[in-house]
Structures are given as C-alpha cells and as structure tokens.
Scaffold this active site. Structure first.
Site, PDB file in Angstrom:
ATOM      1  N   TYR A  65      51.222  34.546  41.988  1.00  0.00           N
ATOM      2  CA  TYR A  65      50.276  33.738  42.758  1.00  0.00           C
ATOM      3  C   TYR A  65      48.952  33.733  42.016  1.00  0.00           C
ATOM      4  CZ  TYR A  65      47.195  32.272  46.594  1.00  0.00           C
ATOM      5  OH  TYR A  65      46.270  31.622  47.365  1.00  0.00           O
TER       6      TYR A  65
ATOM      7  N   ASP B  13      45.832  36.822  34.570  1.00  0.00           N
ATOM      8  CA  ASP B  13      45.187  36.706  35.872  1.00  0.00           C
ATOM      9  C   ASP B  13      45.020  38.116  36.436  1.00  0.00           C
ATOM     10  OD1 ASP B  13      44.401  36.400  38.462  1.00  0.00           O
ATOM     11  OD2 ASP B  13      45.957  34.955  39.013  1.00  0.00           O
TER      12      ASP B  13
ATOM     13  N   LYS C 285      38.095  39.378  43.583  1.00  0.00           N
ATOM     14  CA  LYS C 285      38.241  40.606  44.379  1.00  0.00           C
ATOM     15  C   LYS C 285      37.225  41.700  43.994  1.00  0.00           C
ATOM     16  CE  LYS C 285      42.643  39.051  45.908  1.00  0.00           C
ATOM     17  NZ  LYS C 285      43.846  38.508  45.378  1.00  0.00           N
TER      18      LYS C 285
HETATM   19  C1  LIG Z   1      43.952  36.888  45.272  1.00  0.00           C
HETATM   20  C2  LIG Z   1      44.465  36.311  44.003  1.00  0.00           C
HETATM   21  C3  LIG Z   1      44.064  35.048  43.556  1.00  0.00           C
HETATM   22  C4  LIG Z   1      43.229  34.116  44.389  1.00  0.00           C
HETATM   23  O1  LIG Z   1      41.955  34.613  44.628  1.00  0.00           O
HETATM   24  P1  LIG Z   1      41.122  33.999  45.875  1.00  0.00           P
HETATM   25  O2  LIG Z   1      39.799  34.682  45.769  1.00  0.00           O
HETATM   26  O3  LIG Z   1      41.905  34.342  47.099  1.00  0.00           O
HETATM   27  O4  LIG Z   1      41.032  32.531  45.666  1.00  0.00           O
HETATM   28  C5  LIG Z   1      44.473  34.636  42.298  1.00  0.00           C
HETATM   29  N1  LIG Z   1      45.249  35.409  41.545  1.00  0.00           N
HETATM   30  C6  LIG Z   1      45.682  36.628  41.945  1.00  0.00           C
HETATM   31  C7  LIG Z   1      46.530  37.449  41.034  1.00  0.00           C
HETATM   32  C8  LIG Z   1      45.315  37.106  43.186  1.00  0.00           C
HETATM   33  O5  LIG Z   1      45.768  38.293  43.599  1.00  0.00           O
END
Ligand SMILES: *Cc1c(COP(=O)(O)O)cnc(C)c1O
Length: 451
Positions: A154, A255, A283
């Site tokens: 994701y 990511d 985060k």
């Molecule tokens: C949480 C997450 C996202 C998206 O971040 P948001 O701040 O919710 O838009 C993208 N990539 C990874 C791996 C994530 O865990």
C-alpha cells in the site's frame, strides 16, 4: 458480525462511543475519515478517542485502552511525549502557518538528509502525497510512463497506486479479500494500465517482468518491509532483484512511510543495506502531525520545481507546527539510541508470548515480526514463514475478529484488521507487556474453546 463477536459487557459501557458513531455516520461517509477506523472487518462499533498519553488511549466512555496502533505508526515515542508537546507549544506561540519558508523546514531537512543519506528532501503533508510526487518525479526524470508495484503493498490512495493494494483494501465489509486491479472505483482503467504489478518476494517474476518491460518502466516502488498486508519480510534474493531493476534505467523507490525511523534511524533502508534512488516518508517524520516527504540524490531531486520541470507544491507544506513535532521526535530518537533496543526487546517478547499462548490454546497462529512491527496471522504456518500477499490472505479473518474483540474487551487496543501491523512505542514497558500477554492468553483460550 456484531452481537456474536462483541462481548455484551463492553457493549453496555460504550454508549458515548456509539452515540458519537451514530452522529458521525449522519455527516461523514461511514462515520470515519479513514476506512479501517470503522471496524468493518472485525465488527462492532469503533471507540471514539478523547485523549492519549504514553501507551494509553482514553475513549469517550472513559475506558483506558493499551494502544498498539500508535496512530498507525507515528507515535513511536508514545502519545503526548513531553519533548514533542513542548516543541509544538513553542512553535504555536509564533503562529501556525506562513506560506513562506522558515527555519523549521531547514532544520528538519538537515536532520533527515544527515540521518538517511539522501541529498535533497521535499516536505509534503501525507504519505500519499509523498509517493504520488515521487512517482511523478520518476516519470519526469526518466521520460517513461509505466511503474511497477507489488501485490498487497500500500502506498497511499493516489489513483495509479490503488492497484492490487493492501491496507484497508485487503478487507471489505464482509471480511473478504479486496478486488483485483484497480482496487477502487473511480480509478480509470487507463490509469491502472500504467501500473504493472508483480508478487512481493518473487525475484523470478520481477526479473521476468523487467526483462520484458523494463525499458518503459520509470520506477519500481516497494515497501522495504511490508506493513500493509500484515508484516511481510523481504528475502535477500528479492532485495537483490530490486537492486537489479536499475540495470534497465529504472529508478528504485523505497516507500518508507511506515518503516522510516521505526526500524532504525536509517529506516528499513539502513537495516537491510538498500540503496534506493528515492525514499518516501510519512508517519514518524511528522511526530503525530501531518507530514510526508520524499528525497534522494540531488541529480534526481533537482527535477522538482522550482529547480526543475516536475511540478509539485503545497499551501501547508513545511508547516511550522508539523516541522517542530517531526524534529523533536527525530531528536529524541537520535539522542536515545537505546530506545530501538528497548522496542526490539519488547516486541520480540510480545511475539514469543503470543506464539506460546496460541499454541497452548490450540489456536493456529503464525507471527511475523521485525523491530517494533508485528502481525499475528491466524493460520497454521510456522512463525516467520508468511512471505507473500497470497500467504497472508489464507488467514482466518473471522477467528482474528473474535480474538480482537476479546482483546478490546480486556482493554488492549490491537489493530482492527488481520492485515495490518501493530506498533509498539517507547512508552510500552514491563507492565504493558505482561498485561497484554495475560489478556491475549485468555483471548486465545476463549478462541480455542470455539467460543
Ligand atoms: C501509511 C502509508 C502510506 C500513506 O500515508 P498517508 O499519510 O496515510 O497518506 C503510504 N505508504 C505506506 C507504506 C504507508 O504505510
């Protein structure tokens, strides 16, 4: 899936949360501002949170809940950490947004570049914005259209990334697996067609895809440790195949929105010895305020406007409160390296304790853990053996839901989906560990009895 899975004892005392949920449903789709919060895959009504300190949340009915979500990752220091609170209060006294550059952005960028080795970083407001912008940059820098992602990874909710995506898309209201590509209505097939999908931890498939299409692939984006299909740990052969994509002139994008500053100060990239071209963060980098970022080598990042031709902007980007929270968080992590040792030790004991408790109760369970990220999959497989989205999807989501409700009734707030990681914070100590394992033991026994 409501009355059978939710113990009556807590239903009686969650009146305030239920009332808020009813009001919310009248004014917000599904009553929540992000889907997994609605408890759809575990049943019952979500708890509304009134405040959070250390390792605990307090819900609207005054229940104290031991928190394993940590706002889905950001709260690595625990809630309401004094250093973060003071930094935000200090920034607040100087106004909330300028729409012009300030020192906070420079200081956080200096810290991120020093800690992670990237040469340039651009701040945005969420992880979604970070990955979306990094892909535009990769396309601009390579003049290619296609991207590659992995099933069950994701990367936020930008159109081209909602293809075979994990997180909230792995379960729907009925607790079944999400649909095949695209993962969301409203994503035109033409967009989805530019996203090629490969299987995580399958180096042969990735090599084959790149041999055929590599010359038209701008970037391969991946979670260096997956959190959004539950925790999946990459194999050395897969990591080697990821590095090989650059032989095709393709950029490698890690990511690290979830893993950055969590698995180590240098993230999963540092832990696993990866050398991606671009890294995305979110985060923890915002310390609980809305921040995302992407960064990499100067020659690639210099394609971003106003230096280069790839446009990307943000009214609130580099917001002074958010920069202060992120900087304070990273400073604590850097000044107290023992925190990572403590997180590792707590989570390792948690993993061992859950495995043992499930085994004693005769409940099939397979635990994946790295650092302070952990998923306990309800299925009969050795610990650490779940490697792919397909493996993860074999889990018994109904059993997970029953276990989750028992944990919640016992005051332990686990992630409300089988396909998510939980997050341990520095505020979790011995008392929290033993309480968690006591409640978990009882919950597995309950499950083992077929209740
Ligand atoms: C949480 C997450 C996202 C998206 O971040 P948001 O701040 O919710 O838009 C993208 N990539 C990874 C791996 C994530 O865990």
């Amino acid at each position: 899936m409501t009355s059978e899975t939710s113990p009556p004892a807590t239903q009686a005392s969650t009146a305030q949360s239920q009332a808020l949920f009813s009001r919310a449903q009248r004014v917000t789709p599904g009553g929540v501002n992000s889907p997994v919060r609605a408890f759809k895959s575990v049943g019952g009504s979500p708890r509304f949170i009134r405040e959070a300190h250390g390792a605990y949340l307090t819900d609207a009915d005054g229940h104290r809940l031991l928190d394993y979500i940590g706002s889905w990752g950001p709260m690595i220091l625990g809630h309401d950490h004094p250093a973060v609170r003071e930094a935000v209060a200090d920034a607040l006294s100087r106004g909330t947004s300028y729409g012009a550059p300030g020192e906070g952005e420079v200081r956080l960028a200096e810290t991120v570049t020093r800690l992670t080795g990237v040469e340039r970083v651009r701040f945005v407001n969420s992880g979604t914005e970070a990955t979306m912008s990094a892909l535009r940059l990769a396309r601009g820098a390579t003049a290619r259209k296609f991207i590659v992602k992995f099933r069950g990874n994701y990367h936020g909710h930008a159109d081209g990334l909602l293809v075979e995506a994990g997180s909230g898309l792995m379960t729907n209201a009925e607790g079944h697996l999400g649909r095949a590509a695209p993962s969301s209505a409203g994503v035109p097939e033409e967009y989805a067609a530019l996203t090629l999908v490969s299987e995580y931890n399958d180096p042969v498939a990735l090599d084959a895809l790149m041999a055929e299409r590599g010359h038209e692939v701008a970037a391969v984006i991946f979670e260096p440790v997956v959190g959004n299909a539950g925790v999946l740990i990459p194999t050395p052969n897969f990591l080697a195949a990821l590095h090989r994509v650059r032989e095709h002139g393709t950029l490698l994008i890690a990511d690290e929105v979830m893993t950055g500053f969590r698995l180590s100060l240098r993230g999963a990239t540092g832990l696993l010895g990866l050398t991606p071209d671009l890294i995305c963060w979110g985060k923890i980098i915002g310390g609980g305020l809305p921040v995302g970022a992407y960064g990499g080598r100067a020659d690639v990042m210099n394609y971003v406007s106003p230096q280069g031709p790839v446009y990307q902007a943000g009214t609130l980007s580099g917001n002074p409160l958010a920069m202060a929270a992120g900087l304070a968080t990273l400073q604590v992590l850097e000044n107290e390296p023992a925190l990572y040792v403590k997180l590792e030790s707590y989570t390792a004991q948690l993993a061992g304790g859950l495995s043992a408790a499930a085994r004693e109760a005769g409940v099939p369970l397979s635990v994946n853990r790295v650092g302070s990220m952990l998923t306990a999959f309800h299925q009969d497989a050795p610990d650490g053996s779940i490697r792919t989205y397909t493996d993860a999807a074999r889990s018994d989501t109904a059993a997970f839901a029953r276990w989750f409700q028992q944990m919640l009734a016992g005051g332990v707030y686990w992630a409300p989906s089988q396909f998510e990681s939980i997050f341990v914070s520095a505020a979790h100590g011995e008392a929290e560990l033993s309480r968690t394992l006591d409640v978990a033991r009882a919950a597995y026994l309950h499950l083992g009895r077929g209740a």
